[in-house]
Design a protein around this motif. Structure first.
Motif, PDB file in Angstrom:
ATOM      1  N   UNK A   1      -4.880  -1.265  -4.859  1.00 50.95           N
ATOM      2  CA  UNK A   1      -5.700  -1.217  -3.644  1.00 50.95           C
ATOM      3  C   UNK A   1      -6.993  -0.435  -3.907  1.00 50.95           C
TER       4      UNK A   1
ATOM      5  N   UNK B   1       2.187   1.931  -3.359  1.00 56.42           N
ATOM      6  CA  UNK B   1       1.140   2.394  -4.261  1.00 56.42           C
ATOM      7  C   UNK B   1       0.762   3.841  -3.962  1.00 56.42           C
ATOM      8  N   UNK B   2       0.868   4.224  -2.678  1.00 63.54           N
ATOM      9  CA  UNK B   2       0.541   5.601  -2.309  1.00 63.54           C
ATOM     10  C   UNK B   2       1.547   6.567  -2.923  1.00 63.54           C
ATOM     11  N   UNK B   3       2.818   6.141  -2.971  1.00 65.28           N
ATOM     12  CA  UNK B   3       3.847   7.005  -3.534  1.00 65.28           C
ATOM     13  C   UNK B   3       3.850   6.913  -5.055  1.00 65.28           C
ATOM     14  N   UNK B   4       3.393   5.767  -5.569  1.00 68.85           N
ATOM     15  CA  UNK B   4       3.253   5.546  -7.006  1.00 68.85           C
ATOM     16  C   UNK B   4       4.550   5.828  -7.744  1.00 68.85           C
TER      17      UNK B   4
ATOM     18  N   UNK C   1       4.532   1.676  -9.853  1.00 67.51           N
ATOM     19  CA  UNK C   1       4.286   2.179 -11.202  1.00 67.51           C
ATOM     20  C   UNK C   1       4.737   1.172 -12.260  1.00 67.51           C
TER      21      UNK C   1
ATOM     22  N   UNK D   1      -5.907   4.957  -7.776  1.00 64.14           N
ATOM     23  CA  UNK D   1      -5.668   4.517  -9.153  1.00 64.14           C
ATOM     24  C   UNK D   1      -4.771   3.293  -9.198  1.00 64.14           C
ATOM     25  N   UNK D   2      -4.390   2.780  -8.032  1.00 59.64           N
ATOM     26  CA  UNK D   2      -3.561   1.576  -7.994  1.00 59.64           C
ATOM     27  C   UNK D   2      -4.425   0.367  -7.650  1.00 59.64           C
TER      28      UNK D   2
ATOM     29  N   UNK E   1      -8.028  -2.095   5.420  1.00 61.71           N
ATOM     30  CA  UNK E   1      -7.099  -1.102   4.878  1.00 61.71           C
ATOM     31  C   UNK E   1      -7.833   0.200   4.614  1.00 61.71           C
TER      32      UNK E   1
ATOM     33  N   UNK F   1      -3.153   8.529  -5.758  1.00 62.71           N
ATOM     34  CA  UNK F   1      -2.294   7.415  -6.153  1.00 62.71           C
ATOM     35  C   UNK F   1      -2.859   6.093  -5.686  1.00 62.71           C
ATOM     36  N   UNK F   2      -3.367   6.075  -4.480  1.00 67.29           N
ATOM     37  CA  UNK F   2      -3.936   4.819  -3.967  1.00 67.29           C
ATOM     38  C   UNK F   2      -5.136   4.381  -4.777  1.00 67.29           C
TER      39      UNK F   2
ATOM     40  N   UNK G   1      -2.761  13.957  -3.057  1.00 76.32           N
ATOM     41  CA  UNK G   1      -1.989  13.276  -4.099  1.00 76.32           C
ATOM     42  C   UNK G   1      -1.814  11.795  -3.754  1.00 76.32           C
ATOM     43  N   UNK G   2      -1.500  11.542  -2.492  1.00 71.69           N
ATOM     44  CA  UNK G   2      -1.304  10.169  -2.025  1.00 71.69           C
ATOM     45  C   UNK G   2      -2.588   9.355  -2.212  1.00 71.69           C
ATOM     46  N   UNK G   3      -3.714   9.989  -1.861  1.00 71.96           N
ATOM     47  CA  UNK G   3      -4.986   9.296  -1.985  1.00 71.96           C
ATOM     48  C   UNK G   3      -5.294   9.004  -3.443  1.00 71.96           C
TER      49      UNK G   3
ATOM     50  N   UNK H   1       0.815  -1.208   0.000  1.00 71.93           N
ATOM     51  CA  UNK H   1       0.000   0.000   0.000  1.00 71.93           C
ATOM     52  C   UNK H   1       0.856   1.269   0.000  1.00 71.93           C
TER      53      UNK H   1
END
Lengths: 261, 359
Positions: free
Chosen positions: B209, A121-124, A129, B206-207, B236, B203-204, B199-201, A118
């Motif tokens: 999770x 993924x948060x930092x991407x 990526x 679109x990933x 989570x 990213x989450x 920004x972090x959210x 997680x």
């Protein structure tokens, strides 16, 4: 016609009985599925076909009988474990994630293959990526295969029925399954859509070597595609064998056409 | 004409998976950030920054947290206020127990503590859904507030139950809390955190999770069959959501009001934030900000508008009119677009893509 070579037994279903309260849905069903074959389950409405898939899938737990998958007899399993073992499925009533795009739906099918955590993924950046791009490539292959490039970014809730069925197949394929369970993939489709879907089923089986268990009502489709057919009626197993044999079986004819007593 | 994606080709998946794929959107976002970081602190008065922009940003952060849980993962929650209070009290306990800790660390740690509390109260979500879950989270709201009122340990045995945040600086003497902190410093500090967490959210969501959350929201049984584990995925969402709410609570108590009091985080706060995401747009990052803007900024605008246009209306009449207009606007927006302001913004952009030729 060339001779199909069928592999070893991958899935053995032994004396499965399933009841909900007093209602007996499946009664002592036994059959097997061989590596690389297209195995159909047919029967009139309410015969217990979908229940059978749910048993294979681990959603229902049968009261009696055993399921042996790839040489391992299964204990009571959780629903998500089937996917880990390489079993994927589609549903009779489409079960897509309606708020998400076609692309995201199929990407979700690859969830077990994504390893980044997680925080990554948060930092991407870096691994998350990289993985996202690598899996996107795989998903694009599936999108090409199913010829759904044009609807890539459309939320699936807005798509017509036939396309939704295709996206659902795509989501199942994204997991690169060994065993694919298809619950009436052609229900409610017109002839062209059915032909497309048949082509996809055959291509999946042929190109990826995926073993397929298929439930279908269209007899023409079943008899053409299947290597072997199991017939259920009211939870009982009427017949099991190659299409030609099943077609001539008197019990099957009676179940489908009715008997005058 | 001005806003279109025609002629923009992407040759890599990376470019296609960027947050804003259309050039004009990127310009707009940079312009918005420039306005937020440079223009607003330059032109705004102390009052505007300190009493309007700060609560707007902080509540937007809390709305963002709730939107992850309710909008993306589909778990209805009424415990936002309780989680914000947890963040505020965690920050207070940390700041008083370890005075040498940097404010950033205090805030992040109080977020982490709130995440743990959220995890605990997320456990029932495996068994209950929808309105029933909302009631279960409501219980957490009342329990947490009761706990902070009941046990003196949380307030360091202060007699009044209201405690003030100690002055703290990010580095040097750049105080962001306490009496020495300027409104600019508070605003920029909060803005930076909020932008980073937004920004972090993004990213989450679109990933992987994020897709798992949305899968659980849209069709949980199908999600499970394709291999998504319910409990970890929901937990989570609870943890991350509470993390953001905890940080929002800590910022509220430390940076905005300067005092830690449970009353600021009662059930009304939970409802207020829920309304923000419903009006702003469920399942949208933008929606959290638009909803917060609507609920925080609009009443201020309404109460000042008659004065600006030169009408002299008595204050009590203004406040009555404010309530009526505000209520009418909520109903208006929900009828026009039940999916919230963010969806309205989306529709506007789609229209703009074709404008001025409607085909």
């Amino acid at each position: 016609m060339y001779e199909r070579k069928l592999g070893d037994v991958v899935l053995q279903v032994d004396g499965i009985s399933l009841s909900f309260g007093a209602m007996r849905v499946l009664n002592n069903i036994s059959f097997n599925v061989r590596q690389g074959e297209i195995r159909s389950i047919i029967g009139p409405n309410g015969a217990g076909k979908s229940s059978m898939l749910n048993v294979i899938n681990g959603v229902y737990h049968p009261q009696q009988g055993a399921i042996t998958y790839r040489g391992k007899t299964r204990d009571l399993m959780k629903v998500h474990e089937a996917a880990q073992q390489g079993i994927a499925r589609t549903f009779q009533n489409i079960a897509l994630f309606k708020g998400m795009s076609t692309l995201d739906n199929i990407m979700t099918g690859r969830n077990l293959k994504i390893k980044s955590n997680m925080l990554q993924q948060a930092i991407y950046w870096g691994k998350a990526q990289r993985e996202e791009i690598e899996h996107r490539r795989k998903v694009e292959e599936i999108i090409d295969f199913l010829e759904i490039q044009a609807i890539r970014k459309i939320p699936v809730g807005k798509l017509p029925y036939g396309m939704q069925k295709r996206v659902e197949l795509g989501r199942a394929l994204a997991a690169e399954p060994d065993l694919l369970l298809l619950d009436e993939p052609m229900a409610g489709m017109n002839v062209e859509e059915k032909e497309d879907m048949c082509r996809f089923v055959l291509d999946i089986n042929d190109e990826f070597g995926t073993t397929i268990v298929l439930i279908e009502h269209d007899m023409g489709v079943v008899m053409d595609l299947s290597d072997r057919v199991v017939v259920l009626d009211y939870g009982l197993q009427l017949a099991d064998g190659p299409p030609d044999e099943v077609r001539r079986n008197q019990a099957v004819i009676d179940a489908y056409l009715g008997v005058s007593n | 004409m001005l806003y279109r994606e025609a002629g923009e080709f992407k040759s890599t998946y990376q470019a296609d998976q960027a947050i804003l794929t259309i050039r004009q959107d990127r310009w707009f976002m940079w312009a918005l950030l420039a306005v937020a970081f440079v223009l607003i602190p330059l032109v705004s008065s102390e009052y505007w920054l300190g009493t309007i922009m700060l609560p707007f940003l902080i509540l937007a952060l809390a709305a963002l947290g709730l939107n992850v849980l309710t909008g993306y993962a589909g778990q209805l929650s009424l415990g936002t206020g309780g989680f914000m209070a947890t963040g505020a009290f965690a920050a207070y306990k940390l700041a008083t127990a370890f005075p040498e800790l940097n404010i950033l660390i205090v805030i992040l740690m109080s977020g982490a503590i709130t995440a743990g509390v959220g995890l605990l109260f997320g456990l029932p979500s495996l068994r209950i859904k929808g309105f029933y879950l909302a009631v279960a989270t409501l219980a957490s709201q009342f329990f947490l507030i009761w706990m902070f009122n009941k046990f003196g340990w949380f307030t360091n045995y202060s007699a009044s139950g209201v405690i003030s945040a100690p002055p703290m600086a990010v580095f040097g003497d750049n105080f962001v809390t306490g009496p020495y902190a300027t409104a600019e410093a508070k605003y920029l500090f909060t803005l930076t955190l909020v932008v980073l967490f937004a920004l972090m959210t993004k990213n989450l969501v679109r990933s992987n999770i994020g897709r798992e959350w949305m899968a659980v929201r849209d069709m949980d049984i199908a999600a499970e069959i394709i291999g998504i584990k319910m409990l970890p995925t929901k937990l989570k969402a609870f943890a991350y959501s509470s993390f953001l709410c905890g940080i929002a609570g800590a910022l509220w108590a430390f940076v905005y009001t300067g005092s830690v009091e449970p009353l600021a985080f009662d059930v009304n706060r939970s409802f207020q934030i829920l309304f923000m995401i419903i009006i702003g747009g469920l399942g949208s990052i933008m929606g959290a900000f638009l909803g917060s803007a609507f609920i925080v900024l609009l009443p201020i605008f309404l109460s000042n508008a008659p004065h600006w246009v030169g009408l002299n209306i008595p204050v009590d009449l203004i406040s009555h009119i404010e309530f009526m207009v505000f209520g009418a606007l909520i109903i208006f927006f929900l009828i026009v677009e039940p999916h919230g302001l963010a969806r309205l913004w989306q529709l506007l952009k789609e229209k703009l893509r074709l404008w001025p030729f409607p085909y």
